[in-house]
Design an enzyme around this catalytic site. Structure first.
Site, PDB file in Angstrom:
ATOM      1  N   GLU A 190      30.187  18.482  21.255  1.00 11.31           N
ATOM      2  CA  GLU A 190      29.266  17.542  21.903  1.00 11.31           C
ATOM      3  C   GLU A 190      29.629  17.340  23.375  1.00 11.31           C
ATOM      4  O   GLU A 190      30.720  16.908  23.709  1.00 11.31           O
ATOM      5  CB  GLU A 190      29.277  16.200  21.175  1.00 11.31           C
ATOM      6  CG  GLU A 190      28.381  15.157  21.799  1.00 11.31           C
ATOM      7  CD  GLU A 190      27.001  15.695  22.168  1.00 11.31           C
ATOM      8  OE1 GLU A 190      26.607  15.484  23.321  1.00 11.31           O
ATOM      9  OE2 GLU A 190      26.340  16.331  21.326  1.00 11.31           O
ATOM     10  N   GLN A 215      43.403  26.832  28.264  1.00  6.56           N
ATOM     11  CA  GLN A 215      42.570  27.559  27.304  1.00  6.56           C
ATOM     12  C   GLN A 215      42.616  29.037  27.618  1.00  6.56           C
ATOM     13  O   GLN A 215      42.182  29.457  28.687  1.00  6.56           O
ATOM     14  CB  GLN A 215      41.143  27.017  27.404  1.00  6.56           C
ATOM     15  CG  GLN A 215      40.132  27.755  26.559  1.00  6.56           C
ATOM     16  CD  GLN A 215      38.712  27.283  26.860  1.00  6.56           C
ATOM     17  OE1 GLN A 215      38.493  26.152  27.254  1.00  6.56           O
ATOM     18  NE2 GLN A 215      37.747  28.159  26.693  1.00  6.56           N
ATOM     19  N   SER A 217      42.389  27.325  33.511  1.00  9.08           N
ATOM     20  CA  SER A 217      42.601  26.117  34.308  1.00  9.08           C
ATOM     21  C   SER A 217      43.908  25.436  33.936  1.00  9.08           C
ATOM     22  O   SER A 217      44.252  25.347  32.758  1.00  9.08           O
ATOM     23  CB  SER A 217      41.456  25.125  34.075  1.00  9.08           C
ATOM     24  OG  SER A 217      40.243  25.688  34.497  1.00  9.08           O
TER      25      SER A 217
END
Lengths: 393, 378
Positions: free
Chosen positions: A243, A125, A160
């Protein structure tokens, strides 16, 4: 209101248990060295994928089961309880993948999603930058429009698994003149493209899970824009409020397992001539952690149920994140309280292997209030977007 | 797996909001503070609605979470009631023999007999062994009770007391009618004026054979339910107080800005919001666990009470900090909330009592686990 599992939840639980009985590796089979460890973990995720047990909530056409969030929670809890190895593809599974499921074109869904599930592709990311952490909208990585493609220049950090990733989800500025939030696009960047330089960063635990990533004139085809051009901020927010229930609840089980082991160590280790657990202050420290870890579970059940009822996750997940941080830190604190002088002993001696485990846990849990949006950012979100307080000054 | 309130429980909650808005408006607790206050109209209506029996029957649509929803609203309104006392007493009686059930259960469920729990003693919140109050058998087959119970809520209005005492060294409950010939009720002027608490002095008080419950496991089970319902009440009070502070932060201007725009203030309120939400989750989980009799039900109730006792007080204290000086005045309602949450802490065990129990359980389990692994390796 129902705490017991329904039939579908029981079925998938039994399926996971049967899978684990056949496939669960022993703890000492998981290699310590990072490269072989990553290869081992990819193979583990592939096996789980072949049993259709990875991201079961994803639609069937992309390799999921269209299952409920609660079924996903059951799967995660069973894996965590058994001490199963982690899923190496976490960034694709939890961060980028859900955004592609929700916003991707049919071609993007076909190209990426199954490969995310099977760990054929590991993703990273590219959001944070050295000067854009909590203030993410101030990011400066730019993607210049050349018609058929974009050219990316800039630097990302805290990325990461970048050294193992095939793809990176990059937030880059595609409109230099628009207001900060409006000129950002969400790009899918091939990590094998020329112009990318990955430099691993060693964190305080001694591991190199994340890296700095430099983009120097990296060409990105136009079809690799996710969602609409200049709508990247909205998509990134979707990612960040996705979520958290299944992730939180599998993390909770890991904390539970760690805390139980810590309590056992508190029976074996002595402090001032008696078992550490007989010391009322050590015991109180363990109880504080125990309460926080269990309350995390209760709350995540309720917030997940509420998200299902509402049809979407929302800013309420900030409460889950803060409770998770509280539990993390209290378990880490309890580890130091139990260890006493062992807290600073060298990890070299075999009899101190446990000490090393708790030292590592203590250090790792210090990051909990920083990653995934700092505690301060979460509190500001709660203040302004849940409690309706005025924008801060 | 689902911790959402059911439509029936939500309906109950909104009915409770309406009822309490009529009978327990904001000025009600202040009347108690000033020595007045009479909530018997509210109690009559609670009885007419059948709410003293919520969650008592296994087939009832509300369960223990229903009782918690009511208790939460009672806490929000700082309403003076014996709701939790009667609910717990009814469950104690339900665990007893046929004679005591016949004599008392119906009257408790209908709210005809408002019963106050008389449990705490000088230095013990909940004497699990029955404490220093001693029951002896008399010649008629009944009992004689002697001892002193503290912090008995609404003792001046209660029709009877549900007294925890020691009988032959075992804990037992006795239903003692509020007959001046048998019991002495001394106003105690406790911290929470809305509790109107009394000291109950028993000197050879007579109790009929149909008014005793000798069931040691009832002590533990009713303690768990009472702890969770009281936790719900504390969350309600703390949450209502936090709402007042949030409204104030949007209204109060300093340095030319609403104080709610300052991060220092925002973060106090956000942390308190996290506490009330997580505490409410703990209450609902524990209530559902008690209903479903899960393996962790007892522990969940202990955690809910331990966590909520600290969380509710911290939430009200945060609200006080946001109000500043005005919140510290006698005229401001804040101290009424603070008095209620501190009083709730003392009922069914405070944070320390529950944490101590958790610590003992944690240590026992750790020792067991270790013994198992060592046993296996030998």
């Amino acid at each position: 209101m129902r705490l017991s599992l329904n039939d579908a939840e029981l079925r998938i639980r039994d399926e996971v248990r049967a899978f684990l009985a056949e496939n669960l590796p022993a703890a000492d089979e998981i290699p310590a060295e990072l490269d072989t460890r990553v290869a081992f973990l990819r193979e583990w995720q592939r096996k789980l994928f072949e049993a259709r047990l990875v991201n079961v909530t994803w639609p069937e056409d992309v390799g999921g089961r269209g299952a409920t969030l609660m079924e996903q929670i059951v799967v995660n809890q069973e894996l965590a309880r058994a001490g199963a190895p982690p899923l190496i593809g976490e960034v694709g599974l939890e961060v980028v993948g859900p955004t592609i499921v929700a916003q991707g074109t049919p071609e993007q869904r076909i190209a990426y999603l199954k490969r995310i599930l099977s760990a054929e592709d590991i993703w990273c990311q590219g959001f944070s930058e050295p000067n854009a952490g909590s203030d993410l909208a101030s990011l400066r990585t730019r993607a210049d429009d050349h018609g058929g493609h974009f050219v990316v220049h800039g630097q990302k950090t805290w990325t990461s698994w970048a050294q193992y990733a095939s793809w990176c989800a990059v937030l880059a500025r595609t409109d230099q003149d628009a207001p900060a939030h409006r000129g950002i696009s969400y790009l899918i960047v091939d990590m094998r493209a020329p112009g990318i330089d990955v430099r691993p960063l060693v964190q305080m635990t001694g591991e190199a899970e994340f890296s700095e990533v430099y983009f120097d004139g990296v060409v990105v085809p136009r079809e690799n824009v996710l969602g609409e051009l200049n709508s990247g901020w909205k998509l990134a927010m979707h990612t960040l409020t996705n979520e958290r229930g299944p992730v939180v609840l599998s993390h909770q089980v890991k904390l539970r397992v760690a805390l139980d082991a810590l309590a056992s160590d508190a029976v074996r280790h002595a402090r001032d001539g008696a078992a550490a657990i007989e010391n009322p202050h050590v015991r109180a420290s363990l109880v504080r952690a125990h309460v926080a870890v269990e309350v995390l579970r209760y709350h995540a059940y309720r917030s997940t149920g509420a998200a299902i009822a509402r049809g979407a996750a929302g800013v309420e997940t900030s409460v889950d994140k803060l409770q998770m941080t509280a539990a993390d830190k209290l378990v880490g604190d309890a580890a130091l309280d139990v260890l006493g002088t062992l807290a600073v002993s060298q990890a070299a001696a075999p009899e101190d292997a446990d000490a090393h485990r708790w030292q590592h846990l203590y250090l790792r849990t210090r990051a909990s209030s920083i990653y995934g949006g700092t505690s301060q950012i979460q509190k500001s979100i709660i203040a302004e977007r849940i409690l309706g307080l005025p924008r801060s000054r | 797996m689902d911790l959402e309130l059911t439509p029936e429980q939500n309906e109950l909650r909104s009915l409770a909001v309406d009822l309490l808005a009529r009978h327990a408006p904001r000025e009600r607790p202040r009347a108690y503070l000033e020595g007045g206050g009479d909530a018997r109209a509210l109690w009559r209506e609670l009885a007419e609605l059948g709410w003293y029996a919520v969650g008592l029957d296994e087939d009832d649509a509300f369960g223990a979470p229903g009782l918690c929803v009511l208790a939460e609203q009672v806490g929000r309104a700082l309403a003076p009631t014996l709701l939790i006392d009667v609910a717990v007493a009814a469950r104690i009686v339900a665990a007893g023999g046929e004679a005591v059930r016949t004599a008392w259960l119906d009257r408790l469920q209908t709210g005809e007999a408002l019963v106050a729990l008389a449990v705490a003693e000088a230095d013990r919140q909940w004497p699990f062994d029955g404490g220093e109050t001693i029951a002896t058998r008399d010649a008629s087959g009944g009992f004689r009770l002697s001892g002193t119970k503290l912090h008995v809520h609404h003792g001046a209005y209660a029709a009877a007391f549900c007294v925890l005492a020691s009988l032959d060294g075992e804990p037992a409950f006795f239903l003692v009618p509020a007959d001046p010939a048998d019991v002495e009720v001394v106003p105690a002027h406790g911290l929470d004026p809305t509790a109107r608490s009394v000291r109950l002095v028993l000197d050879e008080a007579t109790v009929g054979i149909d008014s005793a419950v000798v069931a040691a496991d009832a002590v533990e089970r009713t303690f768990a339910l009472g702890a969770v319902a009281t936790a719900a009440e504390a969350v309600g009070a703390a949450s209502a107080c936090l709402d007042l502070a949030i409204a104030y932060a949007k209204d109060r201007v300093q340095f030319g800005a609403q104080i709610g725009a300052f991060q220092a203030v925002q973060h106090i309120l956000a942390e308190a919001h996290v506490l009330r939400e997580t505490a409410w989750s703990a209450v609902l989980y524990a209530a559902a666990a008690l209903d479903e009799e899960t393996d962790d039900a007892q522990e969940a109730s202990t955690i809910a009470k331990a966590y909520t006792a600290r969380a509710a007080r911290a939430t009200v204290e945060s609200a006080l900090q946001v109000f500043g000086g005005i919140g510290f005045t006698w005229e401001h309602d804040l101290h009424l909330y603070l008095r209620r949450v501190v009083a709730s802490e003392q009922r069914f065990g405070d944070a320390l009592l529950h944490e101590q129990r958790l610590g003992a359980q944690l240590a026992a389990r750790a020792e067991e686990r270790l013994a198992e692994t060592t046993g296996r390796s030998v």
